[in-house]
Design an enzyme around this catalytic site. Structure first.
Site: not given
Ligand SMILES: Cc1cc2nc3c(=O)[nH]c(=O)nc-3n(C[C@H](O)[C@H](O)[C@H](O)COP(=O)(O)OP(=O)(O)OC[C@H]3O[C@@H](n4cnc5c(N)ncnc54)[C@H](O)[C@@H]3O)c2cc1C
Length: 381
Positions: A133, A246
């Protein structure tokens, strides 16, 4: 009454916001409970949103977009955020579109963006894997060239819009064994794609209407022409370039959730009575509300500055990381107090502050954890 107006608002944007509010209240809010029950918003609302001009608002009109800028995106995200409508994954859809706008070949832009703007094609971003991740260089999903195709094998987890997505910007290793240099993004159209499978929609703490899913790729063939930008090994550079966008989106939704939670809490404490008076009359309530309003305003001013910088093309990664980390941390503090001021009702899902609080937790985790944000900020000091 809060009279603050974002400095980037203008008359055209006020009209745009009014039309968004009408759409959101008529076409989304009444269905949110059902969407939470089924764990996704369905494909129809995406087409309706596309027809109403709500999707890809900052994509150039020549590619079917709205021809606007990040302010238009921020308005839609904020109107969803303040109402706790976290199921509609417009943020990820827009980030996927930005990859195409900023890094796609002309043929890729023409092929995908008009369908994304109409809502025919829902976008997702596939980075995270079960074993990678934060440390994205450790991804294992491979795409190996075979004639005019790439053959993709691997899996992804926690993918927003994963169940509904027709287009996935998939982060893969085109040169296994190499770190950033071996990483590319491939545009995967999922319809009737042999070897591609969507796993279960994951059962989350919050964001119950959001179809966060697992994705599996078993020797999936995708045309080599779908390599984003047409050159291998550009994936990390492409991802990094769009990180400020983002992170700003996460901050926009965070401050909107604070504003929505605060407004709901002010209305609630004025109405609720205890010990012969309204809850709003207690000095503790007044002081708490003053603190929450101040924190929310500080966050709003910071986020407004980020919005203006994105429009000007000057939002840097460090500032965006500061906004993502600080706003999402503050969002959770503020919404925790909003729940507290609601008493037991604040713990009930039918109350907005309950859903906002549960939704807030993941803001500190996705889009890069807040610890990773601090790593990035500290490097620049
Ligand atoms: C609801 C939801 C939606 C998501 N949507 C998407 C999506 O659309 N697409 C996608 O690709 N991913 C998505 N994600 C995945 C998300 O981005 C990752 O969960 C996140 O980046 C963290 O990765 P991880 O879960 O593997 O945690 P890990 O990387 O295993 O981290 C575990 C802990 O270790 C800490 N840590 C790790 N490295 C460091 C370090 N260097 N220094 C200090 N602390 C460190 C982390 O901060 C964290 O606290 C989503 C996740 C959720 C929950």
């Amino acid at each position: 009454m809060d009279t603050y107006v974002s400095p980037w608002m203008d008359d055209e944007l006020v009209i745009f916001r009014d039309s968004i509010m009408k759409f959101v209240e008529a076409e989304m809010l009444p269905y949110d409970a059902a969407w939470r029950g089924q764990q996704h918003v369905g494909a129809d609302i995406w087409r309706k949103a596309g027809a109403a001009g709500l999707l890809c608002t900052d994509v150039p009109a020549q590619f079917g977009g709205g021809g606007g800028d990040f302010r238009h995106e921020a308005i839609l995200y904020a109107e969803l955020g303040r109402r706790g409508l976290s199921g509609f994954g417009q943020g990820v859809h827009s980030i996927c579109a930005q990859y195409l706008v900023n890094h796609g070949t002309d043929a890729q832009r023409r092929s995908f963006l008009p369908r994304m703007a109409s809502g025919e094609l829902i976008g997702a971003i596939g980075m995270t894997e079960p074993s990678a991740g934060s440390d994205l260089q450790g991804i294992k999903t491979r795409a190996l060239r075979d004639g005019d195709d790439y053959v993709i094998s691997g899996s992804k987890i926690f993918i927003t819009n994963g169940y509904l997505a027709g287009l996935i910007a998939l982060v893969v290793k085109t040169t296994p064994g190499e770190g950033a240099k071996g990483t590319s993004i491939i545009l995967v159209e999922t319809a009737d794609l042999p070897g591609f499978r969507v796993g279960r929609i994951l059962d989350k703490m919050g964001m119950k209407a959001q179809d966060t899913a697992e994705l599996f790729f078993d020797e999936v063939r995708v045309p080599a022409a779908n390599l984003l930008g047409g050159a291998e090994g550009q994936g990390f550079y492409q991802l990094m370039a769009d990180l400020p966008y983002e992170r700003a989106l996460i901050a926009v939704s965070g401050v909107a959730a604070m504003e929505g939670g605060l407004a709901a809490t002010i209305a609630y404490v004025k109405d609720r009575r205890a010990f012969g008076q309204s809850i709003a009359e207690f000095q503790n309530t007044k002081f708490k509300l003053a603190e929450l309003a101040t924190k929310t305003r500080v966050a709003r001013v910071f986020v407004d500055d980020c919005i203006a910088r994105i429009v000007a093309g000057t939002l840097d990664t460090v500032t965006a990381s500061m906004a993502k980390y600080w706003v999402s941390d503050t969002q959770q503090e503020v919404l925790d107090e909003c729940v507290q001021l609601h008493g037991g009702y604040g713990y009930m899902n039918e109350y907005l502050v309950c859903r906002l609080f549960a939704d807030a937790r993941v803001q500190r985790i996705y889009g890069g954890t807040n610890e990773i944000m601090k790593v990035l900020i500290s490097r620049a000091l």
